[in-house]
Write an enzyme that holds these catalytic residues in place. Structure first.
Site, mmCIF file in Angstrom:
data_model
loop_
_atom_site.group_PDB
_atom_site.id
_atom_site.type_symbol
_atom_site.label_atom_id
_atom_site.label_comp_id
_atom_site.label_asym_id
_atom_site.label_seq_id
_atom_site.Cartn_x
_atom_site.Cartn_y
_atom_site.Cartn_z
ATOM 1 N NE ARG A 88 -4.374 -0.218 2.448
ATOM 2 C CZ ARG A 88 -5.246 -1.221 2.529
ATOM 3 N NH1 ARG A 88 -4.857 -2.459 2.455
ATOM 4 N NH2 ARG A 88 -6.522 -0.966 2.676
ATOM 5 N NE ARG A 127 -16.411 -3.633 2.579
ATOM 6 C CZ ARG A 127 -15.160 -3.373 2.191
ATOM 7 N NH1 ARG A 127 -14.697 -3.844 1.052
ATOM 8 N NH2 ARG A 127 -14.382 -2.633 2.951
ATOM 9 N NE ARG A 160 -13.309 -3.674 6.833
ATOM 10 C CZ ARG A 160 -12.442 -3.604 5.813
ATOM 11 N NH1 ARG A 160 -12.442 -4.539 4.891
ATOM 12 N NH2 ARG A 160 -11.591 -2.615 5.733
HETATM 13 P P1 AMP Z 1 -8.407 -3.496 4.100
HETATM 14 O O1 AMP Z 1 -9.227 -4.606 4.634
HETATM 15 O O2 AMP Z 1 -7.395 -3.952 3.092
HETATM 16 O O3 AMP Z 1 -9.229 -2.336 3.597
HETATM 17 O O4 AMP Z 1 -7.546 -2.942 5.347
HETATM 18 C C1 AMP Z 1 -8.175 -2.402 6.497
HETATM 19 C C2 AMP Z 1 -7.197 -1.537 7.290
HETATM 20 O O5 AMP Z 1 -6.078 -2.346 7.698
HETATM 21 C C3 AMP Z 1 -6.563 -0.389 6.516
HETATM 22 O O6 AMP Z 1 -7.383 0.771 6.493
HETATM 23 C C4 AMP Z 1 -5.272 -0.181 7.288
HETATM 24 O O7 AMP Z 1 -5.503 0.484 8.514
HETATM 25 C C5 AMP Z 1 -4.863 -1.610 7.617
HETATM 26 N N1 AMP Z 1 -4.031 -2.210 6.537
HETATM 27 C C6 AMP Z 1 -4.346 -3.257 5.732
HETATM 28 N N2 AMP Z 1 -3.356 -3.518 4.874
HETATM 29 C C7 AMP Z 1 -2.387 -2.597 5.119
HETATM 30 C C8 AMP Z 1 -1.115 -2.317 4.555
HETATM 31 N N3 AMP Z 1 -0.638 -3.045 3.525
HETATM 32 N N4 AMP Z 1 -0.391 -1.312 5.079
HETATM 33 C C9 AMP Z 1 -0.856 -0.572 6.106
HETATM 34 N N5 AMP Z 1 -2.048 -0.758 6.681
HETATM 35 C C10 AMP Z 1 -2.818 -1.766 6.212
#
Ligand code: AMP
Length: 217
Positions: A88, A127, A160
């Site tokens: 990311r 969602r 979520r």
């Molecule tokens: P997601 O389910 O991929 O939308 O991730 C949910 C949350 O987890 C994000 O908003 C971040 O706070 C954290 N997160 C997930 N993947 C990453 C990553 N690669 N780097 C940093 N934070 C992450």
């Protein structure tokens, strides 16, 4: 096949990753899922990650890189993997390059699923996710047959914490600043494939699968 799914939160990475898992039998590695699990279990990692996640901020690079590095070394990743939600940031992409080099492997394709912000907000606030099997629903486009209950396993559906509108807007701003530069990073390496994520789930799925079929040769 070693794959990365890129895209804003809510672009459909998780949904599409599951189709790729079904078709090719390679594991989906979702840093978001791994972090949420750590938060739910109350581990040290979870305690550190929680405050960043609930505010829609990124968890620090060194934490996320550590969990991905460990995960990629597991046996089920030997035949390939799909990274969903990682990298990311440019620092994470560079760390991934180093991890891949150490393992004597490379990223075969990066699929960018692009969707504009207003569509993302519409999607995410509606969602719902199954607590038990992780199936993803949309209250308008893809509702469960019985409200609040998963069609597949009967589990409870939940929203979520970070899927509320103000947090979604914050997450999108973070995406634009930190993650969007990765599109160019991978384009320059000649591994980027672009998919229009505003189309319906099945069209996006067939577009992605046809890219992967060509890749397999
Ligand atoms: P997601 O389910 O991929 O939308 O991730 C949910 C949350 O987890 C994000 O908003 C971040 O706070 C954290 N997160 C997930 N993947 C990453 C990553 N690669 N780097 C940093 N934070 C992450």
């Amino acid at each position: 096949m070693n794959l990365i799914l890129l895209g804003a939160p809510g672009a459909g990475k998780g949904t599409q990753a599951k189709f790729i898992v079904e078709k090719y039998g390679i594991p989906q590695i979702s840093t978001g899922d791994m972090l949420r699990e750590a938060v739910a279990k109350g581990t040290e990692l979870g305690k550190k990650a929680k405050e960043f996640m609930s505010q829609g901020k990124l968890v620090p690079d060194e934490i996320v890189i550590g969990i991905v590095k460990e995960r990629l070394r597991q046996k089920d990743c030997e035949g390939g993997f799909i990274l969903d939600g990682f990298p990311r940031t440019i620092a994470q992409a560079e760390a991934l390059d180093r991890i891949m080099a150490e393992m004597g492997r490379k990223i075969d394709a990066v699929i960018n699923i692009s969707v504009p912000e207003e569509e993302i907000v519409r999607r995410i606030v509606n969602r719902r996710i199954c607590r038990k099997c992780g199936a993803i629903y949309h209250l308008i486009y893809d509702p469960p047959k019985r409200p609040g209950i998963c069609d597949k396993c009967g589990g409870e559906l939940y929203q979520r914490d970070d899927d509320r509108e103000e947090v979604v807007r914050q997450r999108f701003a973070v995406y634009r600043k930190s993650t969007q530069p990765l599109i160019d990073y991978y384009r320059k390496r000649g591994v980027l494939y672009e998919v229009d994520g505003t189309k319906d789930i099945v069209s996006v799925k067939s577009e992605i699968l046809s890219i992967l079929e060509k890749l397999k040769g």
